[in-house]
Design an enzyme around this catalytic site. Sequence first.
Site, PDB file in Angstrom:
ATOM      1  N   ASP A  74      -2.816 -10.692  -2.237  1.00 44.26           N
ATOM      2  CA  ASP A  74      -3.393 -10.076  -1.214  1.00 44.26           C
ATOM      3  C   ASP A  74      -4.733  -9.416  -1.497  1.00 44.26           C
ATOM      4  O   ASP A  74      -4.649  -9.372  -2.880  1.00 44.26           O
ATOM      5  CB  ASP A  74      -2.111  -9.036  -1.085  1.00 44.26           C
ATOM      6  CG  ASP A  74      -2.792  -8.203   0.320  1.00 44.26           C
ATOM      7  OD1 ASP A  74      -2.322  -8.846   2.281  1.00 44.26           O
ATOM      8  OD2 ASP A  74      -4.199  -7.616   1.060  1.00 44.26           O
ATOM      9  N   HIS A 110       1.191  -1.205   0.086  1.00 48.24           N
ATOM     10  CA  HIS A 110       0.277   0.240  -0.011  1.00 48.24           C
ATOM     11  C   HIS A 110       0.732   1.115   0.586  1.00 48.24           C
ATOM     12  O   HIS A 110       0.265   1.880  -0.502  1.00 48.24           O
ATOM     13  CB  HIS A 110      -1.054  -0.044   0.736  1.00 48.24           C
ATOM     14  CG  HIS A 110      -2.294  -1.331   1.056  1.00 48.24           C
ATOM     15  ND1 HIS A 110      -2.954  -1.261   0.455  1.00 48.24           N
ATOM     16  CD2 HIS A 110      -2.251  -1.838   2.145  1.00 48.24           C
ATOM     17  CE1 HIS A 110      -3.672  -1.632   0.470  1.00 48.24           C
ATOM     18  NE2 HIS A 110      -3.496  -2.470   1.618  1.00 48.24           N
ATOM     19  N   ASP A 130      -4.101 -13.239   3.385  1.00 41.23           N
ATOM     20  CA  ASP A 130      -5.812 -12.190   3.898  1.00 41.23           C
ATOM     21  C   ASP A 130      -7.000 -12.813   3.012  1.00 41.23           C
ATOM     22  O   ASP A 130      -8.273 -11.940   2.930  1.00 41.23           O
ATOM     23  CB  ASP A 130      -5.421 -10.978   4.459  1.00 41.23           C
ATOM     24  CG  ASP A 130      -4.906 -10.284   3.221  1.00 41.23           C
ATOM     25  OD1 ASP A 130      -4.697 -11.169   1.963  1.00 41.23           O
ATOM     26  OD2 ASP A 130      -4.549  -8.759   3.205  1.00 41.23           O
ATOM     27  N   HIS A 142      -6.390  -6.846  -1.097  1.00 41.93           N
ATOM     28  CA  HIS A 142      -6.552  -5.383  -0.974  1.00 41.93           C
ATOM     29  C   HIS A 142      -5.280  -5.866  -2.608  1.00 41.93           C
ATOM     30  O   HIS A 142      -4.718  -5.733  -2.275  1.00 41.93           O
ATOM     31  CB  HIS A 142      -5.628  -4.660   0.155  1.00 41.93           C
ATOM     32  CG  HIS A 142      -6.945  -5.347   1.978  1.00 41.93           C
ATOM     33  ND1 HIS A 142      -5.978  -5.993   2.535  1.00 41.93           N
ATOM     34  CD2 HIS A 142      -7.409  -4.451   1.801  1.00 41.93           C
ATOM     35  CE1 HIS A 142      -7.399  -5.869   2.943  1.00 41.93           C
ATOM     36  NE2 HIS A 142      -8.082  -5.637   3.326  1.00 41.93           N
TER      37      HIS A 142
HETATM   38 ZN   LIG Z   1      -4.080  -6.729   2.206  1.00 41.32          ZN
END
Ligand SMILES: [Zn+2]
Length: 310
Positions: free
Chosen positions: A163, A126, A247, A165
């Site tokens: 991931d 991120h 995740d 996200h």
């Molecule tokens: Zn994540």
Amino acid sequence: MTTLLISPPSSMAHATPPGHPERPERLRAIEQALEQEKFADLVRIRDVPAADRDAICRAHPPRHVDALVAAAPREGVVSIDADTTMSAGTLEAAVHAAGAAILAVDEVVGGSATNAFCAARPPGHHAEKATAMGFCFFNNAAIAARHAQKRHGLQRIAILDWDVHHGNGTQDIFWDDASVLYCSTHEMPLYPGTGAASERGAHDNIVNAVLHAGEGGESFREALEVAIFPRISAFRPDLIIISAGFDAHWRDPLANINLTEEDFAWATRELMDIADRQCGGRIVSLLEGGYDLQGLAASVAAHVQCLMRG
Ligand SMILES: [Zn+2]
């Protein structure tokens, strides 16, 4: 055939507030899982040099590094954004997490190992060029990719980010860089909100494959088989980096995708087949998210066992 497990001890020194999902216990759970007998052949490295400023600044402007150094507390915890905090040990952990990724590249490109898994934190995907966010400070995958290019002369780097996200930071850093192919599967809508399939990069070098809440292994495998693996093969990478977040596991509390550890194992094997054909098997895998300790430990174990060709 050698698989490295790189785990810098300073990763434990990045403290987050009580109840924060990105916590040192994640690494303890991974370490415990990888103590099983079947992992005896892993080559374990704990002595990891810190990434130097030049290496970090291949992915981030110097003002980003300076701002984090200025923000770092001597004690206690300071907030960088709503869910990203620094403790006294955060900077040291962050430069060693980046350093672990760099060491993994050095060893894999240098030929002393075929592939490597870095069990380090804080995660990185991120972190944008000049913004720490989403538990991330330095973009470990981006720093590793640029290091492979500048220090080892590799030309094309493919990054697969599974991931749950979207890796907005990695996309931001490589948006305008045709030498890096960034591919992501992620749930939408979900934090950070980027990652629509229409976001393709300045050189058609970004591939976003969106998953929806409630979907599981079938959708994940189809996204990889249809949208991503053909693109990685066609790109002919010299090295493949995995932003390995776990995740999307069904147990994870931060998302709603229902993968099992066998889905991560399948994705690892398929990617290894591509790596074998394209780049001598060279894969550097970096831990990103994964917040249910049991799901995380089981998924990492399945992933690493595949990397060892177990
Ligand atoms: Zn994540």
